[in-house]
Design a protein around this motif. Structure first.
Motif, PDB file in Angstrom:
ATOM      1  N   GLY A 224       0.843  -1.200   0.000  1.00  0.00           N
ATOM      2  CA  GLY A 224       0.000   0.000   0.000  1.00  0.00           C
ATOM      3  C   GLY A 224       0.868   1.236   0.000  1.00  0.00           C
ATOM      4  N   CYS A 225       0.278   2.383   0.253  1.00  0.00           N
ATOM      5  CA  CYS A 225       1.044   3.636   0.254  1.00  0.00           C
ATOM      6  C   CYS A 225       0.262   4.686   1.029  1.00  0.00           C
ATOM      7  CB  CYS A 225       1.275   4.104  -1.182  1.00  0.00           C
ATOM      8  SG  CYS A 225       2.273   5.606  -1.273  1.00  0.00           S
ATOM      9  N   ALA A 226       1.005   5.478   1.836  1.00  0.00           N
ATOM     10  CA  ALA A 226       0.338   6.488   2.667  1.00  0.00           C
ATOM     11  C   ALA A 226       0.177   7.821   1.952  1.00  0.00           C
ATOM     12  CB  ALA A 226       1.146   6.688   3.951  1.00  0.00           C
ATOM     13  N   VAL A 227       0.759   7.951   0.761  1.00  0.00           N
ATOM     14  CA  VAL A 227       0.784   9.266   0.109  1.00  0.00           C
ATOM     15  C   VAL A 227      -0.580   9.615  -0.500  1.00  0.00           C
ATOM     16  CG1 VAL A 227       1.890  10.623  -1.720  1.00  0.00           C
ATOM     17  CG2 VAL A 227       3.264   9.177  -0.249  1.00  0.00           C
ATOM     18  N   GLY A 228      -1.259   8.617  -1.017  1.00  0.00           N
ATOM     19  CA  GLY A 228      -2.638   8.818  -1.474  1.00  0.00           C
ATOM     20  C   GLY A 228      -2.812   9.727  -2.675  1.00  0.00           C
ATOM     21  N   CYS A 229      -1.927   9.647  -3.659  1.00  0.00           N
ATOM     22  CA  CYS A 229      -2.127  10.420  -4.891  1.00  0.00           C
ATOM     23  C   CYS A 229      -3.477   9.993  -5.490  1.00  0.00           C
ATOM     24  CB  CYS A 229      -1.000  10.151  -5.881  1.00  0.00           C
ATOM     25  SG  CYS A 229       0.625  10.501  -5.211  1.00  0.00           S
ATOM     26  N   THR A 230      -4.267  10.968  -5.886  1.00  0.00           N
ATOM     27  CA  THR A 230      -5.659  10.654  -6.232  1.00  0.00           C
ATOM     28  C   THR A 230      -5.800   9.911  -7.568  1.00  0.00           C
ATOM     29  OG1 THR A 230      -5.831  12.826  -7.213  1.00  0.00           O
ATOM     30  CG2 THR A 230      -6.603  12.608  -4.944  1.00  0.00           C
ATOM     31  N   PHE A 231      -4.731   9.941  -8.377  1.00  0.00           N
ATOM     32  CA  PHE A 231      -4.792   9.282  -9.689  1.00  0.00           C
ATOM     33  C   PHE A 231      -4.209   7.872  -9.644  1.00  0.00           C
ATOM     34  CE2 PHE A 231      -1.166  12.113  -9.204  1.00  0.00           C
ATOM     35  CZ  PHE A 231      -0.149  11.173  -9.157  1.00  0.00           C
ATOM     36  N   CYS A 232      -3.754   7.444  -8.482  1.00  0.00           N
ATOM     37  CA  CYS A 232      -2.957   6.208  -8.416  1.00  0.00           C
ATOM     38  C   CYS A 232      -3.758   5.071  -7.790  1.00  0.00           C
ATOM     39  CB  CYS A 232      -1.690   6.477  -7.604  1.00  0.00           C
ATOM     40  SG  CYS A 232      -0.735   4.995  -7.280  1.00  0.00           S
ATOM     41  N   HIS A 233      -3.739   3.943  -8.466  1.00  0.00           N
ATOM     42  CA  HIS A 233      -4.469   2.772  -7.982  1.00  0.00           C
ATOM     43  C   HIS A 233      -3.890   2.284  -6.655  1.00  0.00           C
ATOM     44  CE1 HIS A 233      -6.528  -1.210  -9.408  1.00  0.00           C
ATOM     45  NE2 HIS A 233      -7.314  -0.467  -8.664  1.00  0.00           N
ATOM     46  N   THR A 234      -2.547   2.278  -6.570  1.00  0.00           N
ATOM     47  CA  THR A 234      -1.914   1.841  -5.317  1.00  0.00           C
ATOM     48  C   THR A 234      -2.320   2.762  -4.171  1.00  0.00           C
ATOM     49  OG1 THR A 234       0.018   1.169  -6.608  1.00  0.00           O
ATOM     50  CG2 THR A 234       0.289   1.291  -4.227  1.00  0.00           C
ATOM     51  N   GLY A 235      -2.402   4.071  -4.491  1.00  0.00           N
ATOM     52  CA  GLY A 235      -2.713   5.059  -3.456  1.00  0.00           C
ATOM     53  C   GLY A 235      -4.092   4.871  -2.854  1.00  0.00           C
ATOM     54  N   SER A 236      -4.953   4.136  -3.565  1.00  0.00           N
ATOM     55  CA  SER A 236      -6.281   3.894  -2.998  1.00  0.00           C
ATOM     56  C   SER A 236      -6.244   2.729  -2.013  1.00  0.00           C
ATOM     57  CB  SER A 236      -7.297   3.632  -4.124  1.00  0.00           C
ATOM     58  OG  SER A 236      -6.968   2.436  -4.805  1.00  0.00           O
TER      59      SER A 236
ATOM     60  N   SER B 186      10.304   9.300  -6.432  1.00  0.00           N
ATOM     61  CA  SER B 186       9.608   9.756  -5.218  1.00  0.00           C
ATOM     62  C   SER B 186       8.494  10.727  -5.572  1.00  0.00           C
ATOM     63  CB  SER B 186      10.616  10.446  -4.286  1.00  0.00           C
ATOM     64  OG  SER B 186       9.938  11.058  -3.213  1.00  0.00           O
ATOM     65  N   SER B 187       7.489  10.751  -4.702  1.00  0.00           N
ATOM     66  CA  SER B 187       6.398  11.718  -4.879  1.00  0.00           C
ATOM     67  C   SER B 187       6.812  13.096  -4.370  1.00  0.00           C
ATOM     68  CB  SER B 187       5.161  11.237  -4.125  1.00  0.00           C
ATOM     69  OG  SER B 187       5.455  11.148  -2.733  1.00  0.00           O
ATOM     70  N   GLY B 188       8.001  13.177  -3.743  1.00  0.00           N
ATOM     71  CA  GLY B 188       8.488  14.496  -3.320  1.00  0.00           C
ATOM     72  C   GLY B 188       8.598  14.658  -1.813  1.00  0.00           C
TER      73      GLY B 188
ATOM     74  N   MET C 243       9.737   2.212  -8.366  1.00  0.00           N
ATOM     75  CA  MET C 243       8.612   3.023  -8.808  1.00  0.00           C
ATOM     76  C   MET C 243       7.312   2.222  -8.687  1.00  0.00           C
ATOM     77  SD  MET C 243       8.699   4.840 -12.523  1.00  0.00           S
ATOM     78  CE  MET C 243      10.166   5.839 -12.510  1.00  0.00           C
ATOM     79  N   GLY C 244       7.409   1.051  -8.043  1.00  0.00           N
ATOM     80  CA  GLY C 244       6.214   0.214  -7.913  1.00  0.00           C
ATOM     81  C   GLY C 244       5.330   0.724  -6.789  1.00  0.00           C
ATOM     82  N   MET C 245       4.792  -0.190  -6.002  1.00  0.00           N
ATOM     83  CA  MET C 245       3.902   0.229  -4.928  1.00  0.00           C
ATOM     84  C   MET C 245       4.698   0.848  -3.787  1.00  0.00           C
ATOM     85  SD  MET C 245       1.609  -3.210  -4.981  1.00  0.00           S
ATOM     86  CE  MET C 245       0.654  -2.731  -3.559  1.00  0.00           C
ATOM     87  N   GLY C 246       4.200   1.983  -3.283  1.00  0.00           N
ATOM     88  CA  GLY C 246       4.813   2.599  -2.105  1.00  0.00           C
ATOM     89  C   GLY C 246       5.672   3.803  -2.424  1.00  0.00           C
ATOM     90  N   GLU C 247       5.946   4.588  -1.381  1.00  0.00           N
ATOM     91  CA  GLU C 247       6.831   5.759  -1.492  1.00  0.00           C
ATOM     92  C   GLU C 247       8.182   5.351  -0.898  1.00  0.00           C
ATOM     93  OE1 GLU C 247       7.274   9.103  -2.592  1.00  0.00           O
ATOM     94  OE2 GLU C 247       9.158   8.527  -1.656  1.00  0.00           O
ATOM     95  N   PRO C 248       9.205   5.186  -1.744  1.00  0.00           N
ATOM     96  CA  PRO C 248      10.490   4.687  -1.223  1.00  0.00           C
ATOM     97  C   PRO C 248      11.101   5.565  -0.136  1.00  0.00           C
ATOM     98  CG  PRO C 248      10.648   5.264  -3.569  1.00  0.00           C
ATOM     99  CD  PRO C 248       9.205   5.353  -3.197  1.00  0.00           C
TER     100      PRO C 248
HETATM  101  S1  SF4 Z   1       2.492   4.608  -5.032  1.00  0.00           S
HETATM  102 FE1  SF4 Z   1       3.453   6.515  -5.762  1.00  0.00          FE
HETATM  103  S2  SF4 Z   1       1.925   7.474  -7.089  1.00  0.00           S
HETATM  104 FE2  SF4 Z   1       0.874   5.910  -5.864  1.00  0.00          FE
HETATM  105  S3  SF4 Z   1       0.042   6.986  -4.075  1.00  0.00           S
HETATM  106 FE3  SF4 Z   1       2.047   6.195  -3.502  1.00  0.00          FE
HETATM  107  S4  SF4 Z   1       3.465   7.855  -3.956  1.00  0.00           S
HETATM  108 FE4  SF4 Z   1       1.561   8.330  -5.057  1.00  0.00          FE
END
Ligand code: SF4
Length: 360
Positions: free
Chosen positions: A112-124, A202-204, A166-171
């Motif tokens: 999963g990922c805590a960043v939650g970018c709204t366009f990203c499937h993983t982020g959901s 990275s998402s920044g 660049m896969g699932m998650g924010e490194p």
């Molecule tokens: S995996 Fe990457 S693009 Fe997707 S929500 Fe996390 S940081 Fe954003």
């Protein structure tokens, strides 16, 4: 009985310390490292140049555990996607994107990922946990198994030539494990993927960005996706924490610290009527010039996934956007979408959620 120690993911120093604990000479640590990471052997019995006694001690106290393959799909364009499962039942996806004589493996760093970018499937999919260094290295080893790239082939002849984190998650939300794993993967005695062929995306997470140059020394990509705070905060909530000014200053610092690979690739997802106007392209150019960033762009056609609320930008707008950037001297190719038929394209990865096991 105490639990066995997992060897995958130990740093070279930790690895040597374990071998020393068993009363073996330092060169044995190097031999063992080469069996595991250069030859890809996962069974101590097969390590023929180690003494029987050493092999028995290793088998009694240690394991080498690759993630389990749950499913594998190969797309029409040969993109290869794996759903992998770890010892606790958590799962991630990994993708191999082949070119004619080489290719990149896209590895995950979190469930999963805590960043939650709204366009990203993983982020959901909410963050469940960080992957360990061993789980990150193990992913790449599974890909190598599939393409029979053991022992580590020379740089020129290998198909799995590059790694994109660049896969699932924010490194950069899992710095310790990710950096440790990439140091193992790039070690010349083992898997030996050159740091020049590794890109961390990275998402920044601004405060951690300079570390990618100073502590790791791999290439950097930033998921920018917008030229200003207004749009970026709307589609990437992380921007409310680290706004564009802070992000650009972190990128400047990265470039100051980097001894090579100073160019940063800015990923830019083309979303219809959100960030795809020529005005946005011009704002991007101004932004890069203002902060004097050595930049290249990667324009990514949006790959819709079930339930998403965005649409892909039309082709003519994507082309015009690319031309505007190129005219100002920035490389800005449009990435060819890969593996769409198996949901393996950028931003489409997602693993099934594992329900906790019922108590007996
Ligand atoms: S995996 Fe990457 S693009 Fe997707 S929500 Fe996390 S940081 Fe954003």
């Amino acid at each position: 009985m105490s639990e066995k120690i997992e060897l995958l993911g130990l740093s070279k120093e930790e690895f040597a310390a374990e071998v020393a604990k068993l009363g073996e000479k330092p060169f044995r640590a190097k031999q063992l490292w080469q069996w595991i990471y250069n030859r890809g052997v996962g069974n101590f019995e097969e390590m023929s140049n180690l003494s029987k006694d050493f092999r028995a001690k290793l088998a009694a106290g240690y394991t080498i555990t690759r993630p389990k393959i749950v499913t594998e799909q190969i797309s029409k364009d040969k993109t290869h996607k794996w759903l992998l499962e770890f010892a606790d039942g958590q799962r991630v996806e990994m993708v191999y994107i082949p070119e004619t004589d080489r290719g990149a493996v896209c590895i995950s760093t979190q469930v999963g990922c805590a960043v939650g970018c709204t366009f990203c499937h993983t982020g959901s999919q909410k963050l469940t946990r960080n992957l360990t260094a061993g789980e990150i290295v193990g992913q790449f080893m599974v890909a190598r198994d599939a393409y029979h790239e053991w022992p580590s082939p020379s740089d020129e002849t290998r198909y799995l030539s590059n790694i994109v984190v660049m896969g699932m998650g924010e490194p950069l939300h899992n710095v310790d494990n990710v950096f440790k794993a990439l140091k193992i993967i790039s070690d010349g005695d083992g898997i030996a993927i050159s740091k020049r062929r590794i890109t961390l995306s990275s998402s920044g997470i601004a405060p951690k960005i300079p570390l990618v140059a100073s502590e790791l020394g791999v290439r950097l990509a930033i998921s920018l996706h917008a030229p200003n705070d207004e749009i970026r905060s709307r589609i990437m909530p992380i921007n409310r924490k680290y706004g564009i000014d802070e992000l650009m200053k972190a990128c400047q610092e990265f470039q100051k610290q980097a001894s090579w690979g100073k160019y940063i690739t800015f990923e830019y997802l083309m979303l219809k009527d959100i960030n795809d106007s020529l005005d946005c392209a011009n704002q991007l150019i101004k932004l890069m010039k203002k902060y004097k960033i050595l930049a290249k762009f990667n324009l990514i056609p949006f790959n819709p996934w079930p339930g998403c609320s965005y649409e892909p930008s039309p082709k003519n707008k994507v082309t015009a956007f690319s031309v505007a950037l190129e005219k100002s001297g920035y490389s800005a190719p449009v990435r060819v979408a890969r593996g769409q038929d198996i949901l393996a394209a950028c931003g489409q990865l997602k693993s099934q959620k594992i329900a906790p096991k019922a108590q007996d």
